[in-house]
Write a protein that holds these residues in place. Structure first.
Motif, PDB file in Angstrom:
ATOM      1  N   GLU A 183       0.831  -1.182   0.000  1.00 35.20           N
ATOM      2  CA  GLU A 183       0.000   0.000   0.000  1.00 35.20           C
ATOM      3  C   GLU A 183       0.872   1.240   0.000  1.00 35.20           C
ATOM      4  N   LYS A 184       0.515   2.226  -0.792  1.00 37.47           N
ATOM      5  CA  LYS A 184       1.307   3.429  -0.916  1.00 37.47           C
ATOM      6  C   LYS A 184       1.440   4.107   0.441  1.00 37.47           C
ATOM      7  N   GLN A 243      12.542   7.835 -11.680  1.00 33.93           N
ATOM      8  CA  GLN A 243      11.945   6.976 -10.670  1.00 33.93           C
ATOM      9  C   GLN A 243      11.249   7.807  -9.596  1.00 33.93           C
ATOM     10  N   LYS A 244      10.128   7.287  -9.117  1.00 27.72           N
ATOM     11  CA  LYS A 244       9.383   7.941  -8.048  1.00 27.72           C
ATOM     12  C   LYS A 244       9.167   6.958  -6.904  1.00 27.72           C
ATOM     13  N   ARG A 271       7.488   5.081  -3.981  1.00 24.09           N
ATOM     14  CA  ARG A 271       6.086   4.774  -3.694  1.00 24.09           C
ATOM     15  C   ARG A 271       5.890   4.122  -2.321  1.00 24.09           C
ATOM     16  N   ASP A 272       6.819   3.289  -1.893  1.00 22.77           N
ATOM     17  CA  ASP A 272       6.640   2.555  -0.632  1.00 22.77           C
ATOM     18  C   ASP A 272       7.932   2.499   0.164  1.00 22.77           C
ATOM     19  N   TYR A 293      10.282   0.842  -2.536  1.00 20.90           N
ATOM     20  CA  TYR A 293       9.727   0.500  -3.850  1.00 20.90           C
ATOM     21  C   TYR A 293       9.523   1.782  -4.632  1.00 20.90           C
ATOM     22  N   SER A 294       9.964   1.773  -5.886  1.00 25.93           N
ATOM     23  CA  SER A 294       9.819   2.937  -6.753  1.00 25.93           C
ATOM     24  C   SER A 294       9.310   2.508  -8.119  1.00 25.93           C
ATOM     25  N   VAL A 295       8.766   3.461  -8.850  1.00 28.92           N
ATOM     26  CA  VAL A 295       8.213   3.202 -10.170  1.00 28.92           C
ATOM     27  C   VAL A 295       8.757   4.222 -11.155  1.00 28.92           C
ATOM     28  N   ASP A 347       7.305   5.263 -14.484  1.00 34.94           N
ATOM     29  CA  ASP A 347       6.156   5.089 -15.374  1.00 34.94           C
ATOM     30  C   ASP A 347       6.545   5.196 -16.838  1.00 34.94           C
ATOM     31  N   GLY A 402       8.904  -1.264 -12.301  1.00 36.39           N
ATOM     32  CA  GLY A 402       8.777  -1.130 -10.857  1.00 36.39           C
ATOM     33  C   GLY A 402       9.929  -1.849 -10.188  1.00 36.39           C
ATOM     34  N   SER A 417       4.042  -3.270  -6.450  1.00 42.57           N
ATOM     35  CA  SER A 417       4.764  -3.212  -5.186  1.00 42.57           C
ATOM     36  C   SER A 417       4.682  -4.532  -4.427  1.00 42.57           C
TER      37      SER A 417
END
Length: 231
Positions: free
Chosen positions: A40-41, A154-155, A157-158, A173-175, A177, A182, A210
């Motif tokens: 979960e973010k 990269q962004k 996220r978790d 964890y990063s994404v 897009d 991921g 994630s």
């Protein structure tokens, strides 16, 4: 240390692209899914609970680390990165104190890259190996959890803290897009040894979720720590 690790990760990615098999950016540690760790973010939840000859410098400390390419079994590799090819990172200067191994599957709809890095941190005149490793771990955790260690695009996220795996650990964890990738980066300290895992990929062009990425990184961390404890 952080800049050096980020550079290694980028070099592995470039190597995959030059080989002509990388069609999306799959960042290496790491690192850094499969055991049901939720993603979960902004959750910040807690999850969690092999070797060559080494000469301990103190109880629980190591002067050398085992081969990262053989520290875990093929069954786990095939589960997380099916049909992948294994390579020792050619651009990585490994030795008895540190080494890194990369598994990559860059073709098809399910692209994956898994990297395991082992480091035996040396002490100093006024600092034990474990204290030095603890300091390095804290510095890297701060960079990872703040997002400063991310590559362009990269962004974050978790952020997850691990319990029951080694002495302390975390996963971020990063994404990306734009690249459809991921990535989970996990870092675990066991005495003066740091285990860094990168697990990244995509499914039909969508970033590896994630849950899958962090779960796989957690599973690898458990397996590596178990092997180190048995060695």
């Amino acid at each position: 240390m952080r800049d050096r690790r980020a550079g290694r990760r980028w070099a592995v990615i470039v190597g995959g692209a030059v080989a002509g098999i990388g069609v999306c950016v799959l960042a290496a540690v790491v690192i850094l899914s499969g055991v049901g760790a939720s993603g979960e973010k902004g959750s910040g939840q807690v999850v969690g609970s092999g070797a060559s000859d080494t000469t301990p410098t103190a109880k629980g400390e190591r002067a050398a680390v085992p081969d990262s390419c053989t520290i875990i079994g093929d069954d786990l590799i095939n589960k997380l990165a099916p049909n992948s090819e294994r390579n020792v990172a050619d651009n990585y200067q490994g030795d008895d104190q540190q080494n890194q191994c990369v598994w990559g599957a860059y073709a098809g709809d399910r692209k994956r890259q898994l990297t395991i890095e082992l480091r035996a941190i040396a002490g100093a005149a006024d600092q034990s190996p474990t204290d030095a490793a603890r300091k390095t771990f804290t510095t890297e955790r701060t960079a990872d959890e703040s997002g400063k260690a991310l590559l362009a695009g990269q962004k974050l996220r978790d952020k997850i803290r691990l319990e029951g795996i080694g002495d302390e650990g975390y996963i971020v964890y990063s994404v990306d897009d734009k690249q459809g990738s991921g990535e989970a980066v996990g870092n675990v300290r066991l005495g003066n040894v740091l285990v860094t895992i990168h697990y990244s990929g995509s499914n039909k062009g969508d970033p590896l979720p994630s849950r899958d990425a962090t779960g796989g990184a957690t599973e690898v961390a458990k397996a590596v720590v178990t092997a180190l404890n048995q060695g």
